[in-house]
Scaffold this active site. Structure first.
Site, PDB file in Angstrom:
ATOM      1  N   VAL A 239     -24.714 -30.240   6.171  1.00 23.58           N
ATOM      2  CA  VAL A 239     -24.222 -31.505   5.615  1.00 23.58           C
ATOM      3  C   VAL A 239     -23.907 -32.503   6.724  1.00 23.58           C
ATOM      4  CG1 VAL A 239     -22.301 -32.561   4.338  1.00 23.58           C
ATOM      5  CG2 VAL A 239     -23.349 -30.455   3.493  1.00 23.58           C
TER       6      VAL A 239
ATOM      7  N   LEU B 169     -26.287 -33.452  -1.450  1.00 21.63           N
ATOM      8  CA  LEU B 169     -27.633 -33.252  -0.900  1.00 21.63           C
ATOM      9  C   LEU B 169     -28.118 -31.822  -1.112  1.00 21.63           C
ATOM     10  CD1 LEU B 169     -27.542 -31.521   2.005  1.00 21.63           C
ATOM     11  CD2 LEU B 169     -26.589 -33.668   2.816  1.00 21.63           C
TER      12      LEU B 169
ATOM     13  N   GLU C 174     -30.765 -28.870   0.319  1.00 17.36           N
ATOM     14  CA  GLU C 174     -31.572 -28.507   1.473  1.00 17.36           C
ATOM     15  C   GLU C 174     -33.042 -28.685   1.085  1.00 17.36           C
ATOM     16  OE1 GLU C 174     -30.515 -24.757   3.294  1.00 17.36           O
ATOM     17  OE2 GLU C 174     -28.405 -25.156   2.868  1.00 17.36           O
TER      18      GLU C 174
ATOM     19  N   CYS D 201     -24.313 -22.955  -1.177  1.00 18.87           N
ATOM     20  CA  CYS D 201     -23.446 -23.765  -2.042  1.00 18.87           C
ATOM     21  C   CYS D 201     -23.134 -23.091  -3.370  1.00 18.87           C
ATOM     22  CB  CYS D 201     -24.081 -25.126  -2.271  1.00 18.87           C
ATOM     23  SG  CYS D 201     -24.002 -26.136  -0.790  1.00 18.87           S
TER      24      CYS D 201
ATOM     25  N   LYS E  69     -34.841 -20.858  -0.937  1.00 18.81           N
ATOM     26  CA  LYS E  69     -35.717 -21.740  -1.717  1.00 18.81           C
ATOM     27  C   LYS E  69     -36.735 -22.326  -0.742  1.00 18.81           C
ATOM     28  CE  LYS E  69     -33.332 -26.130  -1.438  1.00 18.81           C
ATOM     29  NZ  LYS E  69     -32.772 -27.241  -2.177  1.00 18.81           N
TER      30      LYS E  69
HETATM   31  C1  UDX Z   1     -27.203 -27.397  -4.132  1.00 25.24           C
HETATM   32  C2  UDX Z   1     -27.014 -28.632  -5.034  1.00 25.24           C
HETATM   33  O1  UDX Z   1     -28.222 -28.898  -5.759  1.00 25.24           O
HETATM   34  C3  UDX Z   1     -26.614 -29.835  -4.186  1.00 25.24           C
HETATM   35  O2  UDX Z   1     -26.370 -30.952  -5.021  1.00 25.24           O
HETATM   36  C4  UDX Z   1     -25.359 -29.471  -3.409  1.00 25.24           C
HETATM   37  O3  UDX Z   1     -24.934 -30.522  -2.597  1.00 25.24           O
HETATM   38  C5  UDX Z   1     -25.592 -28.231  -2.568  1.00 25.24           C
HETATM   39  O4  UDX Z   1     -26.023 -27.156  -3.405  1.00 25.24           O
HETATM   40  P1  UDX Z   1     -29.113 -26.462  -2.527  1.00 25.24           P
HETATM   41  O5  UDX Z   1     -28.231 -25.258  -2.367  1.00 25.24           O
HETATM   42  O6  UDX Z   1     -29.717 -27.072  -1.313  1.00 25.24           O
HETATM   43  O7  UDX Z   1     -28.298 -27.630  -3.270  1.00 25.24           O
HETATM   44  O8  UDX Z   1     -30.337 -26.020  -3.480  1.00 25.24           O
HETATM   45  P2  UDX Z   1     -30.815 -26.264  -4.976  1.00 25.24           P
HETATM   46  O9  UDX Z   1     -32.098 -26.980  -4.950  1.00 25.24           O
HETATM   47  O10 UDX Z   1     -29.752 -26.817  -5.828  1.00 25.24           O
HETATM   48  O11 UDX Z   1     -31.115 -24.750  -5.416  1.00 25.24           O
HETATM   49  C6  UDX Z   1     -30.087 -23.760  -5.376  1.00 25.24           C
HETATM   50  C7  UDX Z   1     -30.626 -22.425  -5.792  1.00 25.24           C
HETATM   51  O12 UDX Z   1     -30.910 -22.400  -7.181  1.00 25.24           O
HETATM   52  C8  UDX Z   1     -31.918 -21.999  -5.092  1.00 25.24           C
HETATM   53  O13 UDX Z   1     -31.822 -20.622  -4.742  1.00 25.24           O
HETATM   54  C9  UDX Z   1     -32.985 -22.210  -6.143  1.00 25.24           C
HETATM   55  O14 UDX Z   1     -34.095 -21.362  -5.971  1.00 25.24           O
HETATM   56  C10 UDX Z   1     -32.214 -21.877  -7.397  1.00 25.24           C
HETATM   57  N1  UDX Z   1     -32.759 -22.496  -8.621  1.00 25.24           N
HETATM   58  C11 UDX Z   1     -32.768 -23.843  -8.744  1.00 25.24           C
HETATM   59  C12 UDX Z   1     -33.231 -21.693  -9.654  1.00 25.24           C
HETATM   60  O15 UDX Z   1     -33.219 -20.454  -9.557  1.00 25.24           O
HETATM   61  N2  UDX Z   1     -33.683 -22.296 -10.799  1.00 25.24           N
HETATM   62  C13 UDX Z   1     -33.698 -23.640 -10.956  1.00 25.24           C
HETATM   63  O16 UDX Z   1     -34.112 -24.103 -12.021  1.00 25.24           O
HETATM   64  C14 UDX Z   1     -33.234 -24.444  -9.895  1.00 25.24           C
END
Ligand code: UDX
Length: 431
Positions: A11, A149, A151, A259, A319
């Site tokens: 962040v 945000l 990642e 997160c 991810k």
């Molecule tokens: C998240 C929030 O989206 C963001 O707003 C916050 O500031 C930080 O945490 P991030 O951890 O970078 O962001 O990833 P994100 O794209 O949200 O995905 C989180 C996890 O959920 C990943 O492991 C992803 O694979 C999983 N995911 C996401 C699913 O399994 N299914 C989905 O439909 C969406």
């Protein structure tokens, strides 16, 4: 404005670069000397698309500097963003020791009237402690400005956010933050003004609801697996309702990253401490573990005995578009397979080195096809773009077995049918 950013992790560094990109004079501070030395040569400590280029540009323009020295960082600051880590403790509670440490330095060096902003995700009520750690006087103001945000799209999310949320107790503090964000609000980004506690809670609430959507769909996927319904179509139907929205309805291996798991646990801990019933949040975490277990059982079912089998795993990062393996379900799955004596050959374009440091028995391959060579089964564990366009004919010529476990449901009907032409059985999640 003169802006200091304390803590240069996922962040903090993006915040520092973005603040500089919108025209502020920024100085980033971190206690990690190696990190600061690398940043002075525009080398980010992690992979994030577009970050290295923008970092190099801002450093070259002279608007962005780095230091380990609190006096240099804070003495001329109009605004300080606290972006240090708030990792979970064993009971889920956020560890705020780094926030306290930064606050002591800021309280000592920052000039009168400086606004100290919590950007790290912190439990509701943290600002009261922050005021005390800053010295307990009215020289400095406190605000909360949670960061949303993601990642992989961090810079874009910061420069083109869906909303800017600022919690402050006075209109004067809001005016300072409105000035900081004027370049973004001028181009239409809404500025949501709240009190500090509300802004703190809004971040935990947002992440917990997104995690809840994912766990809900993983629960529906378990029902689909037992009934023959298709979770991707269920999600399509649900997502067409604007009250539900189509985002974050993808069932699969579960959520990871630094997160969601920690924020859900932290909100649950806060709620429990306040006497608020939180089994919903505990179930979200439990269902997330079950999603991973369900994929493991599919692999076991396909192979009969795991021991001695070779399994190709495509993807290790939590991810795509990141090298981050913190709480990665893909790495957790590899750990389960290795503990049960499988040979795991994994490929990931960014996270392979980090994953192997965590799991020394992991065999690293330099492409999906090298991973597939001689494997009994192939798992798609992270939806990197390469996994959407696999050459099944080539895979069939390389693999010993003919099973693909699509743990992220990346393969559409066409790709699944195409794979079957080469003898593959494709096993998805909830479909
Ligand atoms: C998240 C929030 O989206 C963001 O707003 C916050 O500031 C930080 O945490 P991030 O951890 O970078 O962001 O990833 P994100 O794209 O949200 O995905 C989180 C996890 O959920 C990943 O492991 C992803 O694979 C999983 N995911 C996401 C699913 O399994 N299914 C989905 O439909 C969406």
């Amino acid at each position: 404005m003169n802006i200091a950013v304390a803590g240069l992790g996922h962040v903090g560094l993006v915040t520092a670069v973005a603040m500089s990109a919108i025209g502020h004079e920024v100085i980033g501070i971190d206690t990690d000397e190696q990190r600061i030395a690398a940043l002075q040569y525009s080398e980010p400590p992690y992979f994030e698309p577009g970050l290295q280029e923008e970092l190099a540009l801002q450093v070259r323009l002279g608007r962005l500097r780095f230091t380990t020295d609190p006096e240099t960082a804070y003495v001329g600051a109009d605004v300080v963003f606290i972006c240090v880590g708030t990792p979970p403790q064993a009971n889920g509670e956020a560890n705020l020791i780094a926030v306290e440490g930064a606050a002591h330095d800021i309280g000592f060096w920052a000039p009168d009237g400086c606004v100290v902003v919590e950007k790290s995700t912190v439990p509701c009520g943290t600002h009261k402690r922050l005021v005390i750690a800053l010295g307990g006087n009215s020289r400095l103001d406190v605000a909360a400005n949670p960061e949303f945000l993601r990642e992989g799209t961090a810079l874009k999310d910061t420069l083109e956010p869906t909303r800017i949320v600022v919690g402050a107790e006075t209109e004067a503090v809001h005016r300072v933050l409105r000035d900081v964000y004027a370049p973004l609000t001028d181009s239409g980004t809404p500025y949501i003004a709240t009190d500090v506690a509300t802004a703190e809670l809004a971040k935990h609430a947002s992440n917990s609801l997104l995690a809840t959507k994912i766990s809900f769909m993983n629960m529906i996927a378990l029902i689909c697996d037992r009934t023959g319904a298709d979770v991707t179509k269920v999600a399509e139907v649900m997502g067409a309702d604007p009250r539900i929205g189509k985002e974050f309805l993808n069932a699969g291996l579960g959520f990871g990253g630094f997160c969601f798991p920690k924020d859900v646990a932290a909100l649950s801990h806060t709620a429990k401490a306040l006497g608020v019933h939180t089994t919903l949040l505990d179930d979200v975490l439990d269902l997330n573990d079950r999603a991973r277990d369900a994929v493991y059982l599919k692999i076991e079912d396909a192979l009969w005995n795991i021991q001695g089998k070779q399994i190709a795993v495509l993807g290790l990062a939590f991810k795509p578009d990141t090298d981050d393996i913190r709480y990665s379900p893909a790495v957790a799955l590899c750990g389960m397979l290795l503990r049960n004596q499988a040979v795991v050959v994994a490929w990931d374009p960014q996270a392979d080195v980090a994953a192997q440091a965590e799991l020394p028995k992991l065999v690293i391959a330099d492409s999906p096809y090298t991973a597939a060579q001689g494997s009994d089964l192939l798992v798609i564990a992270t939806e990197w773009p390469e996994t959407y366009t696999l050459d099944y004919e080539r895979l069939a010529s390389l693999m010993r077995g003919r099973v693909i476990v699509d743990a992220r449901n990346v393969l559409d009907d066409w790709a699944r049918e195409y794979a079957t032409k080469f003898g593959f059985t494709v096993i998805g999640v909830g479909r």
